[in-house]
Scaffold this active site. Structure first.
Site, PDB file in Angstrom:
ATOM      1  CG  HIS A 209     -12.479   9.665 -45.961  1.00 32.83           C
ATOM      2  ND1 HIS A 209     -11.928   9.398 -44.755  1.00 32.83           N
ATOM      3  CD2 HIS A 209     -12.648   8.496 -46.492  1.00 32.83           C
ATOM      4  CE1 HIS A 209     -11.676   7.908 -44.696  1.00 32.83           C
ATOM      5  NE2 HIS A 209     -12.154   7.365 -45.822  1.00 32.83           N
TER       6      HIS A 209
ATOM      7  CE  LYS B 121     -16.128   8.427 -44.431  1.00 32.41           C
ATOM      8  NZ  LYS B 121     -17.134   7.556 -44.844  1.00 32.41           N
TER       9      LYS B 121
END
Length: 238
Positions: free
Chosen positions: A135, A139
């Protein structure tokens, strides 16, 4: 439909654009600069609230939505240790809570594929299982909520794995999850079954946030007139 957006980061803005394209009206937008506007009175102006914030504020946001009688659709992850408290409050207020760790239609089909593969491999002890998720650097939680969902679904079916770890496994029953944070990656999830002679790997890779945003708006549309706990399985009839 009148929508309240709780959380107005990149995801909130993507949801806003798709909601307007589908003919909906945004009547309340909450970000870090106007938290004081998140009140029962303001929420009551909406038909549904879509919540994408951070774990530390999610619980209070849900409770406010239940108090206002407004269905809440949430994709915030990292708060599930308080799940029982949230569901109790929802039931007490006869509320509506649509939760998904990932609103992408493709990811939810990937969840079903993961279960099918686990069923096929549950008696193949020669294959070890690992997971990798990638990600963007913004995040906050690791592993991702999507990765945890994939892992828990797998554990329910495959007897060889019972828990996950971000470290090197100390027991055969532990599944290693490699959580990588780099660049602006929307989300990649890979599950690998590997033996000494070959491996089988399934992967879902998101190209943009658009798929997540569309799923959240579809969930908001689906929640209208319903009560209780809802999920993408209900929306997709899986």
């Amino acid at each position: 439909m009148k929508i309240a957006l709780i959380g107005y980061g990149k995801m909130g803005k993507a949801i806003e654009a798709i909601a307007k394209e589908r003919g909906h009206e945004i009547v309340l937008t909450i970000d870090v600069n106007n938290q004081q506007d998140l009140t029962v009175e303001n929420l009551e102006k909406a038909d549904v609230a879509i919540e994408f914030t951070i774990p530390s504020s999610a619980l209070q946001n849900y409770l406010l939505c239940f108090d206002s009688g407004v269905p809440v659709v949430s994709g915030t992850t990292g708060w599930l240790e308080k799940k029982d408290e949230v569901l109790k409050a929802m039931q007490q207020k006869d509320g509506t809570f649509f939760y998904a760790s990932n609103f992408s239609l493709g990811v939810n089909l990937f969840f079903a594929l993961n279960k099918k593969l686990a069923e096929l491999m549950k008696n193949r002890s020669e294959y070890d299982i690992t997971m990798e998720e990638v990600h963007h650097t913004q995040k906050l939680d690791a592993p991702s909520g999507t990765a945890i969902t994939l892992a828990e679904d797998l554990f329910d079916i495959h007897p060889g794995k019972t828990s996950w770890t971000l470290e090197s496994p100390s027991q055969a029953e532990q599944m290693h999850i490699e959580a990588i944070r780099e660049g602006q990656v929307p989300g990649i999830h890979r599950i690998k079954y590997e033996s000494e002679i070959d491996y089988i790997e399934i992967e879902h890779s998101a190209k943009s946030r658009q798929g997540f945003a569309l799923g959240a708006v579809l969930a908001a549309e689906f929640s209208a007139g319903k009560k209780g706990l809802l999920s993408m399985n209900d929306l997709l009839n899986l």
